[in-house]
Design a protein around this motif. Structure first.
Motif, PDB file in Angstrom:
ATOM      1  N   THR A 156       0.808  -1.208   0.000  1.00  0.00           N
ATOM      2  CA  THR A 156       0.000   0.000   0.000  1.00  0.00           C
ATOM      3  C   THR A 156       0.850   1.271   0.000  1.00  0.00           C
ATOM      4  OG1 THR A 156      -0.195  -0.197   2.422  1.00  0.00           O
ATOM      5  CG2 THR A 156      -1.987  -1.075   1.084  1.00  0.00           C
ATOM      6  N   GLU A 157       2.158   1.136   0.194  1.00  0.00           N
ATOM      7  CA  GLU A 157       3.043   2.293   0.052  1.00  0.00           C
ATOM      8  C   GLU A 157       3.347   2.570  -1.412  1.00  0.00           C
ATOM      9  OE1 GLU A 157       6.376   1.216   2.551  1.00  0.00           O
ATOM     10  OE2 GLU A 157       5.932   2.862   3.895  1.00  0.00           O
ATOM     11  N   GLY A 158       3.434   1.510  -2.220  1.00  0.00           N
ATOM     12  CA  GLY A 158       3.832   1.720  -3.619  1.00  0.00           C
ATOM     13  C   GLY A 158       3.259   0.679  -4.546  1.00  0.00           C
ATOM     14  N   PHE A 159       1.919   0.499  -4.503  1.00  0.00           N
ATOM     15  CA  PHE A 159       1.284  -0.547  -5.304  1.00  0.00           C
ATOM     16  C   PHE A 159       1.572  -0.366  -6.789  1.00  0.00           C
ATOM     17  CE2 PHE A 159      -2.088  -2.570  -7.658  1.00  0.00           C
ATOM     18  CZ  PHE A 159      -2.295  -3.753  -6.968  1.00  0.00           C
ATOM     19  N   GLU A 160       1.522   0.858  -7.268  1.00  0.00           N
ATOM     20  CA  GLU A 160       1.679   1.124  -8.695  1.00  0.00           C
ATOM     21  C   GLU A 160       3.025   0.643  -9.215  1.00  0.00           C
ATOM     22  OE1 GLU A 160       1.373   4.947 -11.767  1.00  0.00           O
ATOM     23  OE2 GLU A 160       0.989   5.186  -9.630  1.00  0.00           O
ATOM     24  N   GLY A 161       4.066   0.737  -8.374  1.00  0.00           N
ATOM     25  CA  GLY A 161       5.398   0.338  -8.814  1.00  0.00           C
ATOM     26  C   GLY A 161       5.704  -1.129  -8.609  1.00  0.00           C
ATOM     27  N   GLN A 162       4.864  -1.835  -7.833  1.00  0.00           N
ATOM     28  CA  GLN A 162       5.135  -3.247  -7.542  1.00  0.00           C
ATOM     29  C   GLN A 162       4.766  -4.154  -8.713  1.00  0.00           C
ATOM     30  OE1 GLN A 162       6.770  -3.895  -4.992  1.00  0.00           O
ATOM     31  NE2 GLN A 162       6.338  -2.323  -3.465  1.00  0.00           N
ATOM     32  N   PHE A 163       3.791  -3.714  -9.523  1.00  0.00           N
ATOM     33  CA  PHE A 163       3.323  -4.530 -10.632  1.00  0.00           C
ATOM     34  C   PHE A 163       3.302  -3.694 -11.901  1.00  0.00           C
ATOM     35  CE2 PHE A 163       1.364  -6.235  -6.786  1.00  0.00           C
ATOM     36  CZ  PHE A 163       1.679  -7.583  -6.887  1.00  0.00           C
ATOM     37  N   CYS A 164       3.152  -4.384 -13.035  1.00  0.00           N
ATOM     38  CA  CYS A 164       3.053  -3.677 -14.308  1.00  0.00           C
ATOM     39  C   CYS A 164       1.578  -3.600 -14.707  1.00  0.00           C
ATOM     40  CB  CYS A 164       3.891  -4.394 -15.366  1.00  0.00           C
ATOM     41  SG  CYS A 164       4.035  -3.467 -16.914  1.00  0.00           S
ATOM     42  N   HIS A 165       1.189  -4.246 -15.819  1.00  0.00           N
ATOM     43  CA  HIS A 165      -0.190  -4.152 -16.285  1.00  0.00           C
ATOM     44  C   HIS A 165      -1.102  -5.138 -15.565  1.00  0.00           C
ATOM     45  CE1 HIS A 165       1.124  -1.422 -19.324  1.00  0.00           C
ATOM     46  NE2 HIS A 165       1.898  -2.309 -19.896  1.00  0.00           N
ATOM     47  N   LEU A 166      -0.536  -6.191 -14.982  1.00  0.00           N
ATOM     48  CA  LEU A 166      -1.324  -7.184 -14.257  1.00  0.00           C
ATOM     49  C   LEU A 166      -0.885  -7.190 -12.800  1.00  0.00           C
ATOM     50  CD1 LEU A 166      -1.117 -10.193 -16.765  1.00  0.00           C
ATOM     51  CD2 LEU A 166      -2.949  -8.507 -16.570  1.00  0.00           C
ATOM     52  N   SER A 186       6.127 -11.124 -11.296  1.00  0.00           N
ATOM     53  CA  SER A 186       5.946 -12.408 -10.615  1.00  0.00           C
ATOM     54  C   SER A 186       6.761 -12.464  -9.303  1.00  0.00           C
ATOM     55  CB  SER A 186       6.355 -13.564 -11.535  1.00  0.00           C
ATOM     56  OG  SER A 186       7.710 -13.425 -11.957  1.00  0.00           O
ATOM     57  N   GLY A 187       7.941 -11.821  -9.299  1.00  0.00           N
ATOM     58  CA  GLY A 187       8.747 -11.820  -8.073  1.00  0.00           C
ATOM     59  C   GLY A 187       8.033 -11.114  -6.930  1.00  0.00           C
ATOM     60  N   ASN A 188       7.481  -9.947  -7.220  1.00  0.00           N
ATOM     61  CA  ASN A 188       6.742  -9.222  -6.196  1.00  0.00           C
ATOM     62  C   ASN A 188       5.458  -9.933  -5.804  1.00  0.00           C
ATOM     63  OD1 ASN A 188       8.556  -7.104  -5.879  1.00  0.00           O
ATOM     64  ND2 ASN A 188       7.623  -5.873  -7.496  1.00  0.00           N
ATOM     65  N   ALA A 189       4.827 -10.595  -6.757  1.00  0.00           N
ATOM     66  CA  ALA A 189       3.615 -11.350  -6.438  1.00  0.00           C
ATOM     67  C   ALA A 189       3.920 -12.461  -5.445  1.00  0.00           C
ATOM     68  CB  ALA A 189       3.011 -11.935  -7.713  1.00  0.00           C
ATOM     69  N   LYS A 190       5.025 -13.176  -5.677  1.00  0.00           N
ATOM     70  CA  LYS A 190       5.412 -14.269  -4.780  1.00  0.00           C
ATOM     71  C   LYS A 190       5.856 -13.721  -3.417  1.00  0.00           C
ATOM     72  CE  LYS A 190       7.772 -17.542  -6.602  1.00  0.00           C
ATOM     73  NZ  LYS A 190       8.879 -18.331  -7.175  1.00  0.00           N
ATOM     74  N   LEU A 227       5.180 -10.637  -1.963  1.00  0.00           N
ATOM     75  CA  LEU A 227       4.238  -9.816  -1.207  1.00  0.00           C
ATOM     76  C   LEU A 227       2.867 -10.464  -1.011  1.00  0.00           C
ATOM     77  CD1 LEU A 227       5.033  -6.373  -2.874  1.00  0.00           C
ATOM     78  CD2 LEU A 227       5.826  -7.198  -0.655  1.00  0.00           C
ATOM     79  N   LEU A 228       2.443 -11.268  -1.972  1.00  0.00           N
ATOM     80  CA  LEU A 228       1.108 -11.858  -1.898  1.00  0.00           C
ATOM     81  C   LEU A 228       1.137 -13.354  -1.653  1.00  0.00           C
ATOM     82  CD1 LEU A 228      -0.655  -9.912  -4.799  1.00  0.00           C
ATOM     83  CD2 LEU A 228      -0.857  -9.513  -2.356  1.00  0.00           C
ATOM     84  N   GLY A 229       2.315 -13.941  -1.536  1.00  0.00           N
ATOM     85  CA  GLY A 229       2.416 -15.362  -1.270  1.00  0.00           C
ATOM     86  C   GLY A 229       2.344 -16.171  -2.546  1.00  0.00           C
ATOM     87  N   ALA A 230       2.898 -17.371  -2.521  1.00  0.00           N
ATOM     88  CA  ALA A 230       2.932 -18.223  -3.701  1.00  0.00           C
ATOM     89  C   ALA A 230       1.589 -18.813  -4.014  1.00  0.00           C
ATOM     90  CB  ALA A 230       3.976 -19.341  -3.509  1.00  0.00           C
TER      91      ALA A 230
END
Length: 326
Positions: A285-295, A317-321, A323-326
């Motif tokens: 929530t500090e930087g959601f826009e920069g953590q992901f691209c279009h998806l 995919s790295g940030n998804a794994k 920050l959001l778990g595998a």
């Protein structure tokens, strides 16, 4: 090379999208010009009113929004089924709220003139109805109707012509409830993170302020998508309103004071249900826009979406794994 919009928006994968538009000018969309001293704060009201006006015509709901000094954030829900259920007259009435339409569509909306239309004219109406129906459930048409209107008004006020926005809007597909709630909190906390406001209820021209004011009266804003306890699959916002307001409040305190441990343990209930640990939530929530691209979403959500569109590379995919778990 920019990705085509039809590759970024797939209602089969998700109806939820985060859209960002940035202003190209030094004088900003809103705020006070440091060089001339001219205030453009009144333009925030333009954006908010136009956004809420568009929901009265489009089959698109607003989940969250924030009007900043040089950009806007909006989280949208596209309800294509709602548009499909409209009859021809309702489609035309909604379209005419924003656009002139054609002579034959305006005559069709008049009860007396409708009876005098020829078969050829009725066929033209049918064609226009389907065209308008598709546009009223189209994310690009929604953002175009917002940005073009604001650009024209700003150019008129400034007495100039030319580009107002730096380019086409940026969109992120929010593939699951983790991505949706994290992005909504990110958008709602934008004024606090930038120092414009100290608390959510003081964040002018944001969805969180509208929700708090309505909640004080035991209601939810009519122009925003409501919270309930429904599932993500039913396209309802996936928690109770009180849970979300509490989540935003405590997340905002963590970001502002940089004291993650000071957040009360009771907030863990929703985060545990979403399978996100507290530190990852704060980072999201500090930087959601920069953590992901279009998806944006969990890793398996990204993988499923990529399999659907036939592409193999998964950006984020790295940030998804992580920050959001595998």
């Amino acid at each position: 090379m920019p990705t085509a919009r039809n590759r970024l928006v797939s209602l089969q994968d998700t109806p939820f999208y985060h859209c960002v538009s940035r202003c190209v000018r030094r004088s900003y969309l809103c705020g006070v010009d440091a060089y001339s001293g001219v205030s453009y704060e009144h333009r925030r009201d333009w954006v908010e009113k136009r956004l809420l006006e568009l929901t009265q015509a489009f089959a698109i709901e607003i989940c969250a929004f924030a009007v900043m000094t040089n950009h806007t954030h909006v989280v949208l829900h596209v309800d294509a089924q709602k548009a499909d259920d409209w009859n021809a007259l309702e489609v035309l009435i909604r379209w005419h709220r924003l656009f002139a339409g054609t002579d034959v569509t305006r005559r069709y909306c008049d009860d007396e003139q409708r009876e005098n239309l020829t078969r050829i004219e009725l066929d033209q109406v049918d064609h226009q109805v389907e065209l308008y129906r598709n546009r009223l459930a189209d994310l690009s048409w929604f953002m175009r109707s917002l940005n073009e209107y604001i650009a024209r008004e700003a150019n008129k006020e400034d007495g100039c012509t030319g580009r107002f926005w730096e380019g086409r809007f940026k969109s992120q597909a929010l593939l699951d409830e983790q991505a949706l709630l994290a992005c909504m909190a990110y958008v709602d906390l934008n004024p606090i993170r930038s120092g414009i406001a100290k608390t959510p209820e003081q964040s002018d021209f944001t969805s969180i302020q509208m929700r708090i004011r309505a909640a004080l009266q035991g209601k939810q804003p009519e122009r925003l998508k409501s919270f309930n306890a429904g599932s993500f699959e039913s396209h309802a916002l996936p928690c109770h309103l009180n849970d979300y307001l509490e989540l935003v409040e405590f997340t905002g305190r963590a970001i502002r004071d940089d004291k993650v441990g000071a957040i009360p343990p009771c907030i863990g209930t929703l985060l545990q249900r979403l399978e996100i640990d507290l530190e990852s939530w704060v980072e999201l929530t500090e930087g959601f826009e920069g953590q992901f691209c279009h998806l944006a979403g969990r890793l398996h959500s990204l993988q499923h979406c990529r399999q659907t569109d036939g592409m193999h590379r998964i950006r984020g995919s790295g940030n998804a794994k992580r920050l959001l778990g595998a």
